[in-house]
Design an enzyme around this catalytic site. Structure first.
Site, short mmCIF file in Angstrom:
data_model
loop_
_atom_site.label_atom_id
_atom_site.label_comp_id
_atom_site.label_asym_id
_atom_site.label_seq_id
_atom_site.Cartn_x
_atom_site.Cartn_y
_atom_site.Cartn_z
N SER A 64 -0.09 6.02 -0.38
CA SER A 64 -1.12 6.65 -1.20
C SER A 64 -0.54 7.76 -2.07
CB SER A 64 -2.21 7.25 -0.30
OG SER A 64 -2.74 6.25 0.54
N1 SAH Z 1 -1.16 5.30 5.52
C1 SAH Z 1 -0.15 4.53 4.81
C2 SAH Z 1 -0.70 3.73 3.66
C3 SAH Z 1 -1.63 2.67 4.13
S1 SAH Z 1 -1.68 1.17 3.16
C4 SAH Z 1 0.99 5.40 4.35
O1 SAH Z 1 0.97 6.62 4.60
O2 SAH Z 1 1.94 4.86 3.76
C5 SAH Z 1 -2.78 0.28 4.22
C6 SAH Z 1 -2.11 -0.33 5.42
O3 SAH Z 1 -3.16 -0.81 6.29
C7 SAH Z 1 -1.26 -1.55 5.09
O4 SAH Z 1 0.03 -1.38 5.59
C8 SAH Z 1 -1.99 -2.71 5.77
O5 SAH Z 1 -1.13 -3.71 6.27
C9 SAH Z 1 -2.71 -2.00 6.91
N2 SAH Z 1 -3.88 -2.67 7.48
C10 SAH Z 1 -4.81 -3.44 6.85
N3 SAH Z 1 -5.73 -3.87 7.74
C11 SAH Z 1 -5.38 -3.36 8.96
C12 SAH Z 1 -5.94 -3.44 10.27
N4 SAH Z 1 -7.04 -4.13 10.55
N5 SAH Z 1 -5.30 -2.80 11.27
C13 SAH Z 1 -4.17 -2.09 11.05
N6 SAH Z 1 -3.60 -1.98 9.82
C14 SAH Z 1 -4.19 -2.60 8.79
#
Ligand code: SAH
Length: 219
Positions: A64
């Site tokens: 993000s």
């Molecule tokens: N917090 C992260 C950015 C998140 S991007 C950072 O600091 O870099 C969103 C992430 O959520 C992705 O890696 C995606 O694979 C994950 N995601 C999507 N659905 C999910 C679920 N049901 N459980 C766990 N992770 C999930």
């Protein structure tokens, strides 16, 4: 503060992108100034690590924008003594920020290769410990519930009910809620049996995919 080639860029990121937009929580600002964000982005994107934007981290996922990380952390308001659950480990950057501010951080990631990279990044950054778990985060992580804070970092059609159930009394949950393409940053606060819900503006996140999120074929 670690001295590295990006120290000055990180200071400017905090002043110009975060403080200037109204975030005044000094603990959050200090954590953002300390954690080496460039370690959490792919090698070929490092020179953009402190730019005012999200960046691709592989597997179709993104880290993000710095301001959004700061805003969500400020809304979550983690304190020493708190146990925090993050859904969507991604690069591990948000988890590293949370680990500076809380006592225990658990972060869930659904893609095993992304989780492995998050673990590597956290260790390369010399971060305070955060547990990276591969699972469907829409179910939460009942083994360690309740949590004083739950942070969802992927866009969800609505707040997954199991997460609300795993929130401690006085606990805060922050999540991007809404359709693909644009969501509303929602904060839920549990006050006994009462659930208070507030809105904090528009954001754009990759989809939360799972039992209480989007289906994979809706991506
Ligand atoms: N917090 C992260 C950015 C998140 S991007 C950072 O600091 O870099 C969103 C992430 O959520 C992705 O890696 C995606 O694979 C994950 N995601 C999507 N659905 C999910 C679920 N049901 N459980 C766990 N992770 C999930």
């Amino acid at each position: 503060m670690p001295i590295d080639p990006f120290t000055e860029q990180r200071r400017q990121m905090v002043e110009q992108q975060i403080r200037a937009r109204g975030i005044r929580n000094e603990r959050v600002l200090a954590a953002m100034e300390k954690v080496p964000r460039h370690v959490f982005v792919p090698e070929d994107a490092r020179r953009m690590a402190y730019d005012d934007r999200p960046l691709p981290i592989g597997d179709g996922q993104t880290i993000s924008q710095p301001y959004i990380v700061a805003l969500m952390t400020d809304l979550l308001d983690p304190h020493i003594g708190d146990r925090i659950l993050e859904i969507g480990a991604g690069s591990g950057y948000q988890a590293a920020i949370l680990a500076e501010l809380a006592s225990e951080v658990i972060t869930i990631e659904r893609i095993p290769a992304v989780a492995a990279r998050a673990r590597r990044n956290l260790s390369a950054a010399g971060s305070r410990p955060a547990d990276v778990i591969v699972a469907d985060g829409t179910l939460g992580y009942p083994q360690k519930a309740p949590y004083q804070g739950i942070l969802v970092t992927a866009g969800t059609p609505d707040v997954p009910p199991p997460l609300i159930g795993q929130l401690a009394d006085g606990g805060r949950l922050v999540a991007p809620v809404g359709p693909h393409g644009i969501q509303e940053l929602v904060r839920i606060v549990r006050e006994g049996e009462r659930i208070r819900r507030e809105s904090h503006g528009g954001v754009v996140f990759v989809p939360l995919i799972g039992e209480h999120g989007w289906r994979e074929d809706e991506e």
